[in-house]
Design an enzyme around this catalytic site. Structure first.
Site, PDB file in Angstrom:
ATOM      1  N   ARG A 177       0.819  -1.225   0.000  1.00 18.30           N
ATOM      2  CA  ARG A 177       0.000   0.000   0.000  1.00 18.30           C
ATOM      3  C   ARG A 177       0.845   1.263   0.000  1.00 18.30           C
ATOM      4  O   ARG A 177       0.474   2.258  -0.604  1.00 18.30           O
ATOM      5  CB  ARG A 177      -0.907   0.036   1.232  1.00 18.30           C
ATOM      6  N   CYS A 281      -1.902  -0.337  15.683  1.00 20.94           N
ATOM      7  CA  CYS A 281      -2.098  -1.538  16.494  1.00 20.94           C
ATOM      8  C   CYS A 281      -2.126  -1.188  17.973  1.00 20.94           C
ATOM      9  O   CYS A 281      -2.491  -2.008  18.794  1.00 20.94           O
ATOM     10  CB  CYS A 281      -1.016  -2.564  16.215  1.00 20.94           C
TER      11      CYS A 281
HETATM   12  P1  NAD Z   1      -1.648  -7.436   6.521  1.00 21.60           P
HETATM   13  O1  NAD Z   1      -1.625  -8.615   7.411  1.00 21.60           O
HETATM   14  O2  NAD Z   1      -2.709  -7.340   5.489  1.00 21.60           O
HETATM   15  O3  NAD Z   1      -0.261  -7.289   5.731  1.00 21.60           O
HETATM   16  C1  NAD Z   1       0.987  -7.387   6.391  1.00 21.60           C
HETATM   17  C2  NAD Z   1       2.016  -7.962   5.423  1.00 21.60           C
HETATM   18  O4  NAD Z   1       1.604  -9.283   5.044  1.00 21.60           O
HETATM   19  C3  NAD Z   1       2.151  -7.148   4.140  1.00 21.60           C
HETATM   20  O5  NAD Z   1       3.511  -7.006   3.828  1.00 21.60           O
HETATM   21  C4  NAD Z   1       1.413  -7.988   3.104  1.00 21.60           C
HETATM   22  O6  NAD Z   1       1.976  -7.883   1.828  1.00 21.60           O
HETATM   23  C5  NAD Z   1       1.564  -9.395   3.628  1.00 21.60           C
HETATM   24  N1  NAD Z   1       0.416 -10.232   3.265  1.00 21.60           N
HETATM   25  C6  NAD Z   1      -0.862  -9.821   3.040  1.00 21.60           C
HETATM   26  N2  NAD Z   1      -1.641 -10.874   2.745  1.00 21.60           N
HETATM   27  C7  NAD Z   1      -0.863 -11.984   2.791  1.00 21.60           C
HETATM   28  C8  NAD Z   1      -1.107 -13.372   2.596  1.00 21.60           C
HETATM   29  N3  NAD Z   1      -2.321 -13.833   2.317  1.00 21.60           N
HETATM   30  N4  NAD Z   1      -0.077 -14.218   2.739  1.00 21.60           N
HETATM   31  C9  NAD Z   1       1.150 -13.780   3.051  1.00 21.60           C
HETATM   32  N5  NAD Z   1       1.438 -12.462   3.240  1.00 21.60           N
HETATM   33  C10 NAD Z   1       0.444 -11.574   3.125  1.00 21.60           C
HETATM   34  O7  NAD Z   1      -1.679  -6.165   7.499  1.00 21.60           O
HETATM   35  P2  NAD Z   1      -1.896  -4.643   7.121  1.00 21.60           P
HETATM   36  O8  NAD Z   1      -3.328  -4.431   6.746  1.00 21.60           O
HETATM   37  O9  NAD Z   1      -0.832  -4.170   6.209  1.00 21.60           O
HETATM   38  O10 NAD Z   1      -1.610  -3.959   8.545  1.00 21.60           O
HETATM   39  C11 NAD Z   1      -2.579  -3.840   9.534  1.00 21.60           C
HETATM   40  C12 NAD Z   1      -2.505  -4.965  10.535  1.00 21.60           C
HETATM   41  O11 NAD Z   1      -1.222  -5.016  11.138  1.00 21.60           O
HETATM   42  C13 NAD Z   1      -3.478  -4.793  11.675  1.00 21.60           C
HETATM   43  O12 NAD Z   1      -4.034  -6.046  11.989  1.00 21.60           O
HETATM   44  C14 NAD Z   1      -2.615  -4.290  12.813  1.00 21.60           C
HETATM   45  O13 NAD Z   1      -3.120  -4.524  14.101  1.00 21.60           O
HETATM   46  C15 NAD Z   1      -1.361  -5.039  12.558  1.00 21.60           C
HETATM   47  N6  NAD Z   1      -0.222  -4.420  13.205  1.00 21.60           N
HETATM   48  C16 NAD Z   1       0.317  -5.058  14.289  1.00 21.60           C
HETATM   49  C17 NAD Z   1       1.380  -4.481  14.957  1.00 21.60           C
HETATM   50  C18 NAD Z   1       2.012  -5.174  16.128  1.00 21.60           C
HETATM   51  O14 NAD Z   1       3.142  -4.876  16.459  1.00 21.60           O
HETATM   52  N7  NAD Z   1       1.313  -6.098  16.772  1.00 21.60           N
HETATM   53  C19 NAD Z   1       1.918  -3.265  14.513  1.00 21.60           C
HETATM   54  C20 NAD Z   1       1.348  -2.661  13.390  1.00 21.60           C
HETATM   55  C21 NAD Z   1       0.281  -3.247  12.746  1.00 21.60           C
END
Ligand code: NAD
Length: 499
Positions: A177, A281
């Protein structure tokens, strides 16, 4: 159309799969760039470069590695405004919030500048006759990081600063994104003197993530994103023999005790619930007033505070928050609001249908407030990740304590009270990884560490701090004997003891 490409071997590599993705400007809803989505071939190229460069980097003394981080820090500070604008233009958060994103990452870089001290091992002289024992920390080799959209500067720095400082090569797979700032960070590291191949960026989606998880030459994977994917990454990475830390989603609660300073709590809550359009998060999307009287007073003050919020484009200096990241995310958040209504929660303020004049196609959502949300509702159980605050009323302290403790997520929690005993009791008993007492977003400073419990984190080590140093290194223990010259000549057939 601007093309955003991988950063492999110190130069942009316009290679391979032919698949691309759109990068939007959330303020206008228009596509602003095309991202090249990589495949296994792109990853193989990055890994081969990393493999060639890493031993030399690990052999450099740690003080010299720290100097690269020092120079990177200076470059990042010089480029702060431009980086923040670039970040806001893809993410949608307001410029000052983007600076916060950069600065919180930079704090981890600053921490890692003291890497020579942190790599010191332990030493025991005379552990046996003529025997000394010592330990050292050595890099794992090649590590990879897979990061979410919501902190495109901070989270990559959480990972690459300790990974690189400890002598690893690091390959970053940022969110599709908002991929531009991760690329700029990598360019600035190279400008700071990092050798080619030590920090590289590969772009992509699931195909690239799977290639990383299966690659035999990648020793460790650090992931931050949503919980289902975190769990998948953890299982697949561990099955391939890698060290994996995978941080997931969250649903953080703010508990308001009857004795709390309500005005201060409301001011904190509004910032923590709606700041960055709730896409943090460590946001506080659930507030739990204890007792009916607290609930009524809280609701009244919240409604008044929400009425003063300004939603605007990310360059609007007076806006408290901007658009959400994509049209799909906007639709998902609005669907969750509808689910809350359908499940019987009271929608006190409805942010749907919000339109910003002149930016009607932007991905804006007004602030929403629900009251009388109950634990059986899916809208409560799941993460919404938007500007939506839910009031869950609790009868007493025990009921309030149970809510975050029994929730599937356990990232952060905050308690508002003037009672030290209640705060201590809460801190001891709550089943959540990061606790704030009269602090709404308790993201620990860089010299502690970051990590939730339950479905908010899979794996053993937290991000950054000494936990980060441990994650990116393996311990070697040396037991040495320097006899005085006269060999004993005795063979030992029992396990040696120091007795
Ligand atoms: P996401 O899970 O959609 O994506 C994260 C990463 O995973 C990206 O690089 C994406 O390309 C990859 N990805 C997406 N779909 C995938 C799949 N099916 N298989 C393998 N890889 C895949 O998350 P997002 O929407 O980018 O971010 C928001 C989320 O992240 C929220 O749930 C938030 O709570 C979490 N978050 C957690 C923390 C923490 O430290 N706990 C910090 C920041 C964000």
């Amino acid at each position: 159309m601007r093309i955003i490409d991988h950063l492999i071997a110190g130069g942009f590599a316009g290679a391979e799969s032919g698949r691309t993705g759109d990068v939007f400007d959330p303020n206008t809803g228009q596509v602003q760039a095309t991202l090249r989505l990589g495949d296994k071939a792109a990853l193989d190229a990055a890994v081969a470069t990393a493999k060639a460069a890493q031993p030399g980097w690990a052999a450099i003394n740690p003080q010299r590695r720290a100097r690269v981080l020092f120079r990177f820090k200076e470059l990042l500070e010089q480029n702060m405004q431009a980086l923040a604008e670039l970040l806001s233009a893809e993410h949608g958060k307001v410029i000052d919030d983007s600076k916060g994103d950069l600065l919180r990452g930079l704090e981890v870089v600053e921490f890692c500048c003291s890497i020579p001290h942190m790599l010191k091992g332990e030493y025991s002289q005379g552990a046996g006759p003529g025997i000394d024992v010592y330990s050292m920390r050595q890099p794992l080799g090649i590590g990879a990081g897979i990061t979410p959209f919501n902190f495109p500067a901070m989270i990559p720095m959480w990972m690459f600063a300790p990974a690189i400082a400890t002598g690893n090569a690091f390959i970053l797979k940022p969110s599709e994104r908002d991929p531009s700032v991760p690329n700029r960070l990598c360019e600035l590291m190279l400008e700071a003197g990092l050798p080619d191949g030590i920090l590289q960026v590969v772009h992509g989606d699931k195909e690239m993530v799977d290639a990383i998880l299966d690659h035999p030459d990648i020793a460790a994977v650090s992931f931050v994103g949503s919980s289902d994917i975190a769990h998948y990454v953890y299982k697949r990475g561990v099955a391939a023999g890698k060290r994996v830390q995978a941080m997931g989603g969250a649903k953080n609660h703010g508990i308001i005790m009857p004795d709390a300073d309500l005005d201060a709590a409301v001011s904190d809550l509004v910032g923590a619930a709606y700041g960055s359009a709730g896409e943090r998060c460590m946001a506080l999307p659930v507030v739990v007033p204890v007792g009916e009287e607290t609930a009524e007073r809280l609701r009244e003050k919240l409604v008044a505070a929400i009425g003063t919020l300004r939603v605007g484009v990310s360059t609007d200096r007076d806006a408290q928050y901007g658009p959400v990241v994509t049209a799909a995310h906007k639709a998902k958040v609005e669907q969750w609001i509808q689910t809350g209504v359908d499940e019987g929660a009271e929608l006190v303020v409805d942010g749907r249908g919000f339109s910003l004049q002149g930016h009607e196609q932007g991905f804006f959502i007004g602030p929403s407030l629900f009251d009388r949300v109950t634990p059986d509702m899916r809208a409560y159980q799941e993460e919404i990740f938007g500007p939506v605050l839910q009031i869950v009323r609790a009868r007493d302290f025990e009921e309030a304590l149970a809510l975050p403790s029994q929730h599937q997520y356990g990232n952060g929690v905050a308690l508002y009270t003037r009672n030290g005993h209640a705060a201590r009791e809460f801190t001891q008993r709550v089943q959540v990884g990061m606790v704030g007492i009269n602090v709404p977003i308790p993201v620990p400073v860089a010299y502690h560490s970051f990590g939730g419990w339950k479905r908010s984190s899979f794996g053993d080590h937290n991000q950054y701090g000494m936990e980060g140093i441990r994650f990116w290194t393996k311990t070697k223990l040396v037991t040495q004997r320097w006899p005085d010259g006269g060999a004993s000549g005795d063979s030992a057939f029992i396990i040696p003891t120091m007795g």
